[in-house]
Scaffold this active site. Structure first.
Site, short mmCIF file in Angstrom:
data_model
loop_
_atom_site.label_atom_id
_atom_site.label_comp_id
_atom_site.label_asym_id
_atom_site.label_seq_id
_atom_site.Cartn_x
_atom_site.Cartn_y
_atom_site.Cartn_z
N SER A 72 -27.56 -27.71 -7.82
CA SER A 72 -26.45 -27.27 -7.96
C SER A 72 -25.82 -27.27 -9.56
O SER A 72 -24.77 -27.17 -9.82
CB SER A 72 -24.83 -27.71 -6.96
OG SER A 72 -25.47 -29.44 -7.32
N LYS A 104 -36.50 -30.34 -1.84
CA LYS A 104 -35.65 -30.39 -0.69
C LYS A 104 -35.74 -28.77 -1.03
O LYS A 104 -36.04 -28.21 -2.37
CB LYS A 104 -34.00 -30.33 -0.80
CG LYS A 104 -33.30 -29.81 0.35
CD LYS A 104 -32.12 -30.24 0.02
CE LYS A 104 -31.09 -29.97 -0.69
NZ LYS A 104 -30.75 -28.47 -1.51
N GLU A 158 -35.12 -24.84 0.23
CA GLU A 158 -34.08 -24.11 1.31
C GLU A 158 -35.30 -22.66 1.88
O GLU A 158 -35.23 -22.40 1.62
CB GLU A 158 -33.22 -23.04 0.01
CG GLU A 158 -32.21 -23.60 -0.34
CD GLU A 158 -31.40 -23.46 -1.31
OE1 GLU A 158 -31.53 -22.20 -1.45
OE2 GLU A 158 -30.35 -24.17 -1.41
N GLU A 190 -26.12 -26.64 5.83
CA GLU A 190 -24.69 -26.02 5.35
C GLU A 190 -24.03 -24.92 5.56
O GLU A 190 -24.77 -23.80 5.25
CB GLU A 190 -25.49 -25.58 3.77
CG GLU A 190 -24.44 -25.49 3.06
CD GLU A 190 -24.78 -25.67 1.07
OE1 GLU A 190 -26.08 -26.01 1.11
OE2 GLU A 190 -23.57 -24.89 0.52
O1 KIV Z 1 -27.79 -28.47 -4.67
C1 KIV Z 1 -27.07 -28.85 -4.44
O2 KIV Z 1 -26.03 -30.01 -4.89
C2 KIV Z 1 -26.65 -29.55 -2.79
C3 KIV Z 1 -26.25 -29.21 -1.59
C4 KIV Z 1 -25.37 -28.80 -2.23
C5 KIV Z 1 -26.76 -29.61 -0.25
O3 KIV Z 1 -28.02 -28.24 -2.16
#
Ligand code: KIV
Length: 272
Positions: free
Chosen positions: A46, A116, A118, A185
């Site tokens: 993000s 992480k 997706e 999410e």
């Molecule tokens: O990129 C991010 O900040 C995220 C969160 C909103 C879970 O993936």
């Protein structure tokens, strides 16, 4: 140094204790978040929107992620109570298992404790290999922002019966592959509750109701910055939460406390 580990945070599920995560991208915020007692920092892609001013996370590269991960790690390590650092694998950095291993290595060498990714069952082999190679994995289902062009916007996911079944099956496959955490999410609260009950790994909700094992918010959103119109955003930088010495740290502590006492998220922050 090893107070907040993946295995210690996972144990909270058995003890019915929630944990808190804040997404941040720099050393100053990272130290304030760790000082506040938050359980993990997510170096989220993000940052494409909040730091780089882009319209989505799609333009973010692995080099950007490694740079911000290293900055967050430095701030976190300057805290007397350092926390777990999770780093996002950006768009198209894990489309094959070989690429996933190579790029996860860059984030782990930058100091991340976990990566992480997706996506669902199609990531099974990549997750399995990452875990075998000593890389803890947080999976991410529901509104996966890297797929915004496929979704046609930032929309609530998991509404139809088939989408619900798919999401549940994906969660089970990712758990079987070895993921330790699963971000959910923008999905209906009832679905997040069902997924959380069906899995032994910890779910981390954002716009997924109050029944997940943990909650994550972006630092800018919980400080009242940013322009997100999302229902789950709440400003914790308010007079009743903060003192004069370090109001930003106090706002992070207020978020952590609200997650642990169950006052955030409230029903108005959730989707049906
Ligand atoms: O990129 C991010 O900040 C995220 C969160 C909103 C879970 O993936």
């Amino acid at each position: 140094m090893f107070e907040k580990t993946v295995s210690k945070l996972r144990e909270r599920k058995q003890q019915s204790e929630k944990f808190s995560v804040v997404a941040a991208y720099d050393a100053t915020f990272a130290k304030a978040i760790a000082d506040a007692g938050v359980d993990a920092i997510l170096v989220g892609d993000s940052l494409g929107m909040l730091v780089q001013g882009k319209r989505s996370t799609v333009p973010v590269s692995i080099e950007h992620m490694a740079y911000h991960t290293a900055a967050v790690v430095r701030g976190n390590e300057a805290s007397a109570s350092p926390t777990l650092v999770i780093a996002d694998m950006p768009f198209m950095s894990y489309q094959s298992t070989a690429l996933a291993l190579d790029n996860a290595g860059k984030l782990m060498r930058a100091g991340a404790n976990m990566v992480k990714l997706e996506g669902g069952e199609w990531l099974y082999e990549s997750v399995r290999q990452l875990v075998q190679n000593g890389v803890p994995v947080c999976a991410h289902l529901g509104l996966t922002p890297q797929s915004v062009n496929k979704f046609g916007g930032f929309k609530v996911q998991g509404k139809s019966d088939s989408a619900k079944q798919r999401l549940l099956a994906d969660g089970k496959a990712l758990q079987e592959a070895g993921a330790d955490f699963l971000v959910l999410e923008c999905i209906p609260a009832a679905l997040a509750c069902e997924v959380t009950a069906a899995l032994s790994i910890s779910t981390i909700g954002i716009g997924a109701g109050s029944d997940t094992d943990a909650q994550v918010l972006v630092a800018h959103d919980l400080l009242g910055l940013g322009d997100s119109p999302a229902r789950f955003v709440k400003n914790f930088l308010t007079a009743d939460n903060i003192g004069e010495e370090n109001p930003v740290r106090d706002a992070f502590a207020a978020f952590d406390n609200a997650v642990k006492t169950g006052s955030y998220p409230a029903p108005e922050h959730s989707y049906k």
